[in-house]
Motif scaffolding. Structure first.
Motif, short mmCIF file in Angstrom:
data_model
loop_
_atom_site.label_atom_id
_atom_site.label_comp_id
_atom_site.label_asym_id
_atom_site.label_seq_id
_atom_site.Cartn_x
_atom_site.Cartn_y
_atom_site.Cartn_z
N LEU A 1 10.86 29.51 63.35
CA LEU A 1 10.74 30.17 62.06
C LEU A 1 9.65 29.52 61.20
CD1 LEU A 1 11.63 32.09 59.79
CD2 LEU A 1 13.53 30.55 59.33
N LEU A 2 9.69 28.21 61.10
CA LEU A 2 8.67 27.50 60.31
C LEU A 2 7.28 27.74 60.89
CD1 LEU A 2 10.43 24.12 59.54
CD2 LEU A 2 9.84 25.91 57.92
N GLN A 3 7.16 27.67 62.20
CA GLN A 3 5.86 27.90 62.83
C GLN A 3 5.35 29.31 62.56
OE1 GLN A 3 3.79 25.82 64.68
NE2 GLN A 3 5.16 24.23 63.91
N ASP A 4 6.22 30.31 62.70
CA ASP A 4 5.81 31.70 62.54
C ASP A 4 5.50 32.06 61.09
OD1 ASP A 4 6.22 31.90 65.25
OD2 ASP A 4 8.05 33.11 65.10
N VAL A 5 6.34 31.62 60.17
CA VAL A 5 6.19 32.04 58.79
C VAL A 5 5.17 31.20 58.02
CG1 VAL A 5 7.42 32.29 56.58
CG2 VAL A 5 8.50 33.03 58.69
#
Length: 152
Positions: free
Chosen positions: A7-11
């Motif tokens: 999630l952190l990587q994508d967002v």
């Protein structure tokens, strides 16, 4: 890699998120930032220097349309806590700050921000402010003082 890591990587990283850019879809759009302050304690009133020290809880929240996700894609995660330096932040300062140096703005808030999957960003913080206040002690001890904290 855990769902939160993805999630952190994508967002925040692969989405070309830029924390220096005001989070609006159209640069003519207004961004509403809600700011609230709750007084916890009056620590000191210094009549000679006309300054008041208080402990407070602050709440700031706004919508960032670039920080959204579908919780079902990330194991049901609906909110995350991140370091404030990772996202766009409003610069709301205490104009009548009486502390030495510049100490009436975001540097006062040492807590993480909470980002909801719908893009709502909440920043809650406990902090202390020292601010100037015109104090008239002519009728002491029967006087009343009105002190205002001015933020902008």
């Amino acid at each position: 890699m855990s769902a939160e890591h993805r999630l952190l990587q994508d967002v925040l990283y692969h989405n070309d998120y830029d924390k220096e850019v005001r989070p609006v879809m159209n640069n003519h759009e207004q961004l509403k930032v809600y700011f609230a302050l709750k007084l916890v304690q009056i620590v000191d009133v210094d009549g000679k220097s006309e300054a008041v020290r208080v402990n407070v809880w602050t709440t700031q929240n706004w919508k960032d349309p670039f920080l959204t996700w579908d919780p079902s894609d990330y194991g049901g995660i609906e909110e995350i806590n991140v370091t404030p330096t990772m996202v766009w932040l409003p610069i709301i300062i205490l104009y009548n700050n009486a502390a030495n140096g510049f100490a009436g703005g975001p540097e006062k808030y040492k807590t993480k921000v909470v980002i909801n999957s719908n893009g709502t960003v909440n920043w809650f913080a406990a902090t202390q402010f020292l601010f100037s206040c015109k104090i008239n002690i002519r009728w002491f001890p029967f006087d009343e003082q009105y002190c205002y904290m001015t933020f902008g």
